[in-house]
Design a protein around this motif. Structure first.
Motif, PDB file in Angstrom:
ATOM      1  N   VAL A 152       7.390   0.059  -0.962  1.00  0.00           N
ATOM      2  CA  VAL A 152       6.532   1.222  -1.168  1.00  0.00           C
ATOM      3  C   VAL A 152       6.122   1.311  -2.641  1.00  0.00           C
ATOM      4  N   THR A 153       4.830   1.569  -2.877  1.00  0.00           N
ATOM      5  CA  THR A 153       4.330   1.738  -4.235  1.00  0.00           C
ATOM      6  C   THR A 153       3.515   3.024  -4.326  1.00  0.00           C
ATOM      7  N   ALA A 154       3.381   3.556  -5.544  1.00  0.00           N
ATOM      8  CA  ALA A 154       2.592   4.777  -5.758  1.00  0.00           C
ATOM      9  C   ALA A 154       1.827   4.649  -7.065  1.00  0.00           C
ATOM     10  N   GLU A 155       0.610   5.193  -7.053  1.00  0.00           N
ATOM     11  CA  GLU A 155      -0.238   5.165  -8.243  1.00  0.00           C
ATOM     12  C   GLU A 155      -0.956   6.501  -8.348  1.00  0.00           C
ATOM     13  N   TYR A 156      -0.994   7.068  -9.549  1.00  0.00           N
ATOM     14  CA  TYR A 156      -1.660   8.354  -9.777  1.00  0.00           C
ATOM     15  C   TYR A 156      -2.847   8.135 -10.704  1.00  0.00           C
ATOM     16  N   ARG A 157      -4.042   8.488 -10.204  1.00  0.00           N
ATOM     17  CA  ARG A 157      -5.249   8.297 -10.992  1.00  0.00           C
ATOM     18  C   ARG A 157      -6.283   9.352 -10.610  1.00  0.00           C
ATOM     19  N   ASP A 158      -6.900   9.950 -11.608  1.00  0.00           N
ATOM     20  CA  ASP A 158      -7.984  10.914 -11.412  1.00  0.00           C
ATOM     21  C   ASP A 158      -7.599  12.044 -10.459  1.00  0.00           C
ATOM     22  N   GLY A 159      -6.361  12.517 -10.557  1.00  0.00           N
ATOM     23  CA  GLY A 159      -5.934  13.646  -9.742  1.00  0.00           C
ATOM     24  C   GLY A 159      -5.547  13.301  -8.315  1.00  0.00           C
ATOM     25  N   VAL A 160      -5.493  12.013  -7.990  1.00  0.00           N
ATOM     26  CA  VAL A 160      -5.123  11.593  -6.636  1.00  0.00           C
ATOM     27  C   VAL A 160      -3.904  10.676  -6.712  1.00  0.00           C
ATOM     28  N   LEU A 161      -2.868  11.019  -5.948  1.00  0.00           N
ATOM     29  CA  LEU A 161      -1.693  10.169  -5.825  1.00  0.00           C
ATOM     30  C   LEU A 161      -1.882   9.309  -4.586  1.00  0.00           C
ATOM     31  N   ARG A 162      -1.850   7.973  -4.772  1.00  0.00           N
ATOM     32  CA  ARG A 162      -2.027   7.031  -3.664  1.00  0.00           C
ATOM     33  C   ARG A 162      -0.700   6.332  -3.431  1.00  0.00           C
ATOM     34  N   ILE A 163      -0.154   6.508  -2.227  1.00  0.00           N
ATOM     35  CA  ILE A 163       1.128   5.914  -1.848  1.00  0.00           C
ATOM     36  C   ILE A 163       0.858   4.850  -0.799  1.00  0.00           C
ATOM     37  N   ALA A 164       1.229   3.605  -1.083  1.00  0.00           N
ATOM     38  CA  ALA A 164       1.036   2.490  -0.149  1.00  0.00           C
ATOM     39  C   ALA A 164       2.371   2.167   0.508  1.00  0.00           C
ATOM     40  N   LEU A 165       2.384   2.215   1.829  1.00  0.00           N
ATOM     41  CA  LEU A 165       3.587   1.980   2.624  1.00  0.00           C
ATOM     42  C   LEU A 165       3.376   0.705   3.438  1.00  0.00           C
ATOM     43  N   PRO A 166       3.864  -0.438   2.951  1.00  0.00           N
ATOM     44  CA  PRO A 166       3.610  -1.702   3.651  1.00  0.00           C
ATOM     45  C   PRO A 166       4.362  -1.780   4.986  1.00  0.00           C
ATOM     46  N   LYS A 167       3.722  -2.425   5.949  1.00  0.00           N
ATOM     47  CA  LYS A 167       4.364  -2.637   7.246  1.00  0.00           C
ATOM     48  C   LYS A 167       5.276  -3.856   7.174  1.00  0.00           C
ATOM     49  N   ARG A 168       6.336  -3.814   7.963  1.00  0.00           N
ATOM     50  CA  ARG A 168       7.208  -4.991   8.054  1.00  0.00           C
ATOM     51  C   ARG A 168       6.419  -6.120   8.704  1.00  0.00           C
ATOM     52  N   GLU A 169       6.698  -7.342   8.302  1.00  0.00           N
ATOM     53  CA  GLU A 169       5.966  -8.503   8.803  1.00  0.00           C
ATOM     54  C   GLU A 169       6.010  -8.624  10.323  1.00  0.00           C
ATOM     55  N   GLU A 170       7.152  -8.357  10.915  1.00  0.00           N
ATOM     56  CA  GLU A 170       7.283  -8.575  12.358  1.00  0.00           C
ATOM     57  C   GLU A 170       6.479  -7.594  13.207  1.00  0.00           C
ATOM     58  N   VAL A 171       5.954  -6.534  12.614  1.00  0.00           N
ATOM     59  CA  VAL A 171       5.198  -5.564  13.403  1.00  0.00           C
ATOM     60  C   VAL A 171       3.692  -5.674  13.191  1.00  0.00           C
ATOM     61  N   LYS A 172       3.274  -6.526  12.267  1.00  0.00           N
ATOM     62  CA  LYS A 172       1.845  -6.692  12.027  1.00  0.00           C
ATOM     63  C   LYS A 172       1.206  -7.433  13.196  1.00  0.00           C
ATOM     64  N   ALA A 173       0.004  -7.051  13.515  1.00  0.00           N
ATOM     65  CA  ALA A 173      -0.726  -7.728  14.590  1.00  0.00           C
ATOM     66  C   ALA A 173      -1.004  -9.167  14.173  1.00  0.00           C
ATOM     67  N   ARG A 174      -1.002 -10.048  15.135  1.00  0.00           N
ATOM     68  CA  ARG A 174      -1.308 -11.444  14.832  1.00  0.00           C
ATOM     69  C   ARG A 174      -2.161 -12.030  15.958  1.00  0.00           C
ATOM     70  N   ARG A 175      -2.899 -13.048  15.609  1.00  0.00           N
ATOM     71  CA  ARG A 175      -3.773 -13.716  16.561  1.00  0.00           C
ATOM     72  C   ARG A 175      -2.964 -14.759  17.312  1.00  0.00           C
ATOM     73  N   ILE A 176      -3.177 -14.848  18.599  1.00  0.00           N
ATOM     74  CA  ILE A 176      -2.495 -15.845  19.417  1.00  0.00           C
ATOM     75  C   ILE A 176      -3.545 -16.842  19.896  1.00  0.00           C
ATOM     76  N   GLU A 177      -3.385 -18.098  19.490  1.00  0.00           N
ATOM     77  CA  GLU A 177      -4.320 -19.140  19.876  1.00  0.00           C
ATOM     78  C   GLU A 177      -3.934 -19.672  21.247  1.00  0.00           C
ATOM     79  N   ILE A 178      -4.911 -19.807  22.117  1.00  0.00           N
ATOM     80  CA  ILE A 178      -4.680 -20.344  23.460  1.00  0.00           C
ATOM     81  C   ILE A 178      -5.178 -21.779  23.473  1.00  0.00           C
ATOM     82  N   LEU A 179      -4.249 -22.703  23.714  1.00  0.00           N
ATOM     83  CA  LEU A 179      -4.591 -24.122  23.724  1.00  0.00           C
ATOM     84  C   LEU A 179      -5.017 -24.546  25.121  1.00  0.00           C
TER      85      LEU A 179
END
Length: 132
Positions: free
Chosen positions: A84-111
């Protein structure tokens, strides 16, 4: 009208993309040092205090909120809390909450029939092959 001091709630936008959930909180007129962000047991808490400066001025009206605030957000188990990271700029606090790798969507190639399965490379490591 008297100066009222009380709790207020900063407005937030929460959105999600493939890799993360982002919280943006409006904190106009605040200093970074007046804001605290904590993460415990998958609960993200934003706290702070907006102080009324220039108390010696003769105000006729005060409509902007001042005082202490606290907002808490229950995070899904899919968040990689260590990133998790946070940045404060121009009156806005932006908090980035990364997803765990195993839950990210991925493309499945059909051979096709008889096609060899490709070994994963850095470029396609997130792809999965399914033989047909």
């Amino acid at each position: 009208e008297g100066i009222e001091r009380g709790d207020w709630t900063p407005k937030v936008d929460i959105y999600e993309d493939r890799d993360q959930i982002v919280i943006e909180a409006d904190l106009p007129g605040m200093k970074r040092e007046d804001v605290e962000l904590t993460l415990e047991n998958n609960v993200l808490t934003l706290r702070g205090e907006r102080r009324l400066e220039n108390r010696t001025d003769n105000y006729h009206r005060i409509e902007r909120p001042y005082g202490v605030f606290s907002r808490s957000f229950n995070l899904p188990q899919t968040i990689a809390t260590e990133g998790v990271t946070a940045e404060y700029r121009d009156g806005v606090l932006r908090i980035a909450l990364p997803k765990r790798e195993e839950v990210k969507a991925r493309r499945i190639e059909i051979l096709g029939e008889g096609e060899p399965q490709r070994a994963p490379t850095a470029a396609n490591a997130r792809d999965v092959s399914v033989a047909g």
